[in-house]
Each structure stands twice: as C-alpha cells, then as structure tokens.
Design a protein around this motif. Structure first.
Motif, PDB file in Angstrom:
ATOM      1  N   LYS A 163      71.710 -74.483 -46.785  1.00  0.00           N
ATOM      2  CA  LYS A 163      72.450 -73.242 -47.016  1.00  0.00           C
ATOM      3  C   LYS A 163      71.561 -72.076 -47.426  1.00  0.00           C
ATOM      4  N   THR A 164      70.295 -72.355 -47.725  1.00  0.00           N
ATOM      5  CA  THR A 164      69.375 -71.336 -48.225  1.00  0.00           C
ATOM      6  C   THR A 164      68.422 -70.882 -47.131  1.00  0.00           C
ATOM      7  N   CYS A 165      68.269 -69.600 -46.959  1.00  0.00           N
ATOM      8  CA  CYS A 165      67.322 -69.064 -45.980  1.00  0.00           C
ATOM      9  C   CYS A 165      65.911 -69.364 -46.462  1.00  0.00           C
ATOM     10  N   HIS A 166      65.153 -70.084 -45.673  1.00  0.00           N
ATOM     11  CA  HIS A 166      63.798 -70.450 -46.120  1.00  0.00           C
ATOM     12  C   HIS A 166      62.850 -69.257 -46.088  1.00  0.00           C
ATOM     13  N   ARG A 167      63.267 -68.178 -45.453  1.00  0.00           N
ATOM     14  CA  ARG A 167      62.408 -66.995 -45.375  1.00  0.00           C
ATOM     15  C   ARG A 167      62.608 -66.052 -46.563  1.00  0.00           C
ATOM     16  N   CYS A 168      63.882 -65.785 -46.928  1.00  0.00           N
ATOM     17  CA  CYS A 168      64.119 -64.789 -47.978  1.00  0.00           C
ATOM     18  C   CYS A 168      64.895 -65.329 -49.182  1.00  0.00           C
ATOM     19  N   GLY A 169      65.478 -66.543 -49.057  1.00  0.00           N
ATOM     20  CA  GLY A 169      66.172 -67.141 -50.197  1.00  0.00           C
ATOM     21  C   GLY A 169      67.660 -66.858 -50.281  1.00  0.00           C
ATOM     22  N   TRP A 170      68.221 -66.099 -49.328  1.00  0.00           N
ATOM     23  CA  TRP A 170      69.666 -65.834 -49.339  1.00  0.00           C
ATOM     24  C   TRP A 170      70.430 -67.142 -49.142  1.00  0.00           C
ATOM     25  N   ILE A 171      71.545 -67.317 -49.872  1.00  0.00           N
ATOM     26  CA  ILE A 171      72.327 -68.559 -49.799  1.00  0.00           C
ATOM     27  C   ILE A 171      73.680 -68.288 -49.137  1.00  0.00           C
ATOM     28  N   ASP A 172      73.983 -69.064 -48.117  1.00  0.00           N
ATOM     29  CA  ASP A 172      75.265 -68.956 -47.420  1.00  0.00           C
ATOM     30  C   ASP A 172      76.264 -69.889 -48.105  1.00  0.00           C
ATOM     31  N   THR A 173      77.030 -69.367 -49.036  1.00  0.00           N
ATOM     32  CA  THR A 173      77.971 -70.192 -49.800  1.00  0.00           C
ATOM     33  C   THR A 173      79.171 -70.636 -48.980  1.00  0.00           C
ATOM     34  N   GLY A 174      79.388 -70.014 -47.837  1.00  0.00           N
ATOM     35  CA  GLY A 174      80.544 -70.378 -47.009  1.00  0.00           C
ATOM     36  C   GLY A 174      80.215 -71.340 -45.891  1.00  0.00           C
ATOM     37  N   GLN A 175      78.998 -71.829 -45.837  1.00  0.00           N
ATOM     38  CA  GLN A 175      78.595 -72.732 -44.763  1.00  0.00           C
ATOM     39  C   GLN A 175      79.338 -74.065 -44.848  1.00  0.00           C
ATOM     40  N   THR A 176      79.721 -74.604 -43.692  1.00  0.00           N
ATOM     41  CA  THR A 176      80.386 -75.905 -43.615  1.00  0.00           C
ATOM     42  C   THR A 176      79.562 -76.843 -42.737  1.00  0.00           C
ATOM     43  N   LEU A 177      79.962 -78.114 -42.685  1.00  0.00           N
ATOM     44  CA  LEU A 177      79.245 -79.086 -41.854  1.00  0.00           C
ATOM     45  C   LEU A 177      79.341 -78.747 -40.371  1.00  0.00           C
ATOM     46  N   ALA A 178      80.372 -77.993 -40.005  1.00  0.00           N
ATOM     47  CA  ALA A 178      80.554 -77.621 -38.601  1.00  0.00           C
ATOM     48  C   ALA A 178      79.582 -76.537 -38.158  1.00  0.00           C
ATOM     49  N   ASP A 179      78.970 -75.834 -39.108  1.00  0.00           N
ATOM     50  CA  ASP A 179      78.033 -74.756 -38.782  1.00  0.00           C
ATOM     51  C   ASP A 179      76.651 -75.346 -38.524  1.00  0.00           C
ATOM     52  N   ARG A 180      76.272 -75.426 -37.259  1.00  0.00           N
ATOM     53  CA  ARG A 180      75.002 -76.056 -36.914  1.00  0.00           C
ATOM     54  C   ARG A 180      73.850 -75.062 -36.773  1.00  0.00           C
ATOM     55  N   VAL A 181      74.168 -73.766 -36.791  1.00  0.00           N
ATOM     56  CA  VAL A 181      73.134 -72.731 -36.727  1.00  0.00           C
ATOM     57  C   VAL A 181      73.231 -71.877 -37.982  1.00  0.00           C
ATOM     58  N   PHE A 182      72.078 -71.634 -38.617  1.00  0.00           N
ATOM     59  CA  PHE A 182      72.045 -70.827 -39.838  1.00  0.00           C
ATOM     60  C   PHE A 182      71.799 -69.367 -39.474  1.00  0.00           C
ATOM     61  N   ALA A 186      70.922 -61.639 -44.860  1.00  0.00           N
ATOM     62  CA  ALA A 186      70.014 -60.751 -45.589  1.00  0.00           C
ATOM     63  C   ALA A 186      68.845 -60.288 -44.712  1.00  0.00           C
ATOM     64  N   CYS A 187      68.134 -61.240 -44.092  1.00  0.00           N
ATOM     65  CA  CYS A 187      66.960 -60.869 -43.299  1.00  0.00           C
ATOM     66  C   CYS A 187      67.180 -60.982 -41.797  1.00  0.00           C
ATOM     67  N   GLY A 188      68.337 -61.541 -41.395  1.00  0.00           N
ATOM     68  CA  GLY A 188      68.666 -61.609 -39.980  1.00  0.00           C
ATOM     69  C   GLY A 188      68.132 -62.825 -39.248  1.00  0.00           C
ATOM     70  N   MET A 189      67.477 -63.725 -39.933  1.00  0.00           N
ATOM     71  CA  MET A 189      66.929 -64.903 -39.266  1.00  0.00           C
ATOM     72  C   MET A 189      68.029 -65.802 -38.725  1.00  0.00           C
ATOM     73  N   VAL A 190      67.841 -66.290 -37.507  1.00  0.00           N
ATOM     74  CA  VAL A 190      68.758 -67.239 -36.892  1.00  0.00           C
ATOM     75  C   VAL A 190      67.952 -68.483 -36.547  1.00  0.00           C
ATOM     76  N   ILE A 191      68.389 -69.650 -37.054  1.00  0.00           N
ATOM     77  CA  ILE A 191      67.621 -70.884 -36.884  1.00  0.00           C
ATOM     78  C   ILE A 191      68.559 -72.075 -36.951  1.00  0.00           C
ATOM     79  N   ASP A 192      68.167 -73.155 -36.308  1.00  0.00           N
ATOM     80  CA  ASP A 192      68.935 -74.391 -36.403  1.00  0.00           C
ATOM     81  C   ASP A 192      69.094 -74.790 -37.862  1.00  0.00           C
ATOM     82  N   ASN A 196      66.042 -75.267 -40.633  1.00  0.00           N
ATOM     83  CA  ASN A 196      65.974 -74.436 -41.834  1.00  0.00           C
ATOM     84  C   ASN A 196      65.865 -75.316 -43.078  1.00  0.00           C
ATOM     85  N   ALA A 197      66.667 -76.386 -43.122  1.00  0.00           N
ATOM     86  CA  ALA A 197      66.630 -77.310 -44.257  1.00  0.00           C
ATOM     87  C   ALA A 197      65.253 -77.964 -44.383  1.00  0.00           C
ATOM     88  N   ALA A 198      64.655 -78.312 -43.245  1.00  0.00           N
ATOM     89  CA  ALA A 198      63.335 -78.957 -43.271  1.00  0.00           C
ATOM     90  C   ALA A 198      62.288 -78.041 -43.885  1.00  0.00           C
TER      91      ALA A 198
END
Length: 210
Positions: A163-182, A186-192, A196-198
């Motif tokens: 749920k945490t952006c590895h680039r800037c640290g923003w946390i997506d508190t609304g993320q669910t298991l169905a959301d496979r793309v982050f 905050a910074c606009g990064m789009v990643i699997d 992102n978790a790795a």
C-alpha cells in the motif's frame, strides 16, 4: 494467485533463461485436484463401513490417491528447493516479509448471524496460499542462507508493503486485494502491486539478529 514471489532485483531460475522479477505460481494443487477429488469420491463410494477388509477395487483407488498425493508433495518440494537455492546463491542479502499465514488462510464463512462474503473466492485463495508453502520456503531460506553466508532481513508482518509508494512513501489506505496495480496519488508512479511491495521490503527490511 498468479505469482509465488515478486522480486526487486532479477532472479535467474535456470541457466540460460532470462532473469525474472516475478516467479509464476506452478499451481500444483490445482493441476492435481481434479484427479485427486475423483479418486477420493470413488473411495467413498466403495468404502464399506464395519467391514473387516475392504474390496480390491477400494484398495486400488486408495493406492491411486496416495500416489497422486505423493506426486504432489514431490513436485512442491522440488519447486521450493529450486527457488530457495537460487535466492541464496545469487544474493548476498535476502529480504522477506514476515507473513501471517494463519491469518491469511482464515475461513471467511463467518457465523449464522454474520455470514462471510465471497466465501468461495476466499477458500480458493486459502488453498493457493497453503499450496505454495510459504512457511516451508521461509524455513529453507533461513538454513540455506547460513550455508552461503547470506544475510536474511525482514519487515514486520503488518508493514503496509503493497500500500506504500516505494518512491515517495504515500500510502493508499483504500487499496483492496482486487487492486493489482498501484497508482500513487502523490508522485504519479504506476507499478504492479507486488513489484511495489518487493521494493518496499528491500528498502525497509532489517537484518535478523544472530
């Protein structure tokens, strides 16, 4: 569950193959489940309660079911050993997330007053998690790391790695298991999600004390 493992750095599973950032789930149980379920149904039909000795047909299908179980176990063990061996051979440090497997595989049935939601989907996910054998993979990494002088580092069980952006640290508190793309707001990064978790696990893991 499509992948067994997501990595921050490429891993070569077989010599000559292209390094990968995600290891596909071999779905061993799923590939064997139909044959095994059929054998178990036949066993149930042929079983005679109270009989001193079961029929030849029952013993034959029992042996078939046992053979399928043994084959499944052997294939799972081979997959686990290959993966853990490659990890400790190629990296000086392996960072892991401390997974609460018991909690992850808890039933979603609920109670009569408060029935669960998406029970069948959750049951399928539970089987997939148990089929992979994360606890055994962790155990093998631990002892093989000692053989190869590899450092094992971990992040806590409830660290919000996906749920945490590895680039800037923003946390997506609304993320669910169905959301496979982050999608970072905050910074606009789009990643699997798993990739992102790795990266977060690599950045925040702490080496285990000896």
């Amino acid at each position: 569950m499509k992948t067994v493992l997501a990595l921050s750095d490429p891993l070569t599973l077989q010599r000559g193959q292209t390094p990968v950032l995600a290891v596909d789930n071999p779905r061993l149980l799923q590939n064997t489940a139909r044959k095994l379920a059929r054998a178990q149904r036949v066993m149930a039909r042929r079983f005679v309660k109270g009989a001193a000795q079961q029929s030849k047909g029952y013993e034959e299908v029992k042996a078939k079911a046992a053979k399928l179980q043994a084959l499944l176990s052997a294939r799972r063990a081979t997959s686990q050993h290959l993966l853990t061996k490659r990890l400790v051979e190629q990296y000086a440090e392996v960072a892991l997330e401390s997974l609460n497997t018991k909690g992850m595989t808890r039933s979603a049935k609920g109670t009569a007053d408060k029935p669960g939601k998406n029970v069948r989907q959750k049951a399928g996910l539970n089987r997939a998690v148990l089929d992979v054998g994360f606890a055994e993979i962790n155990r093998q990494i631990e002892y093989k790391a000692r053989w190869h002088a590899v450092t094992v580092a971990r992040v806590p069980t409830f660290f919000p790695s996906s749920k945490t952006c590895h680039r800037c640290g923003w946390i997506d508190t609304g993320q669910t298991l169905a959301d496979r793309v982050f999608h970072c707001q905050a910074c606009g990064m789009v990643i699997d999600r798993d990739a992102n978790a790795a990266h977060n696990i690599k950045n925040h893991a702490t080496p285990a004390r000896p």
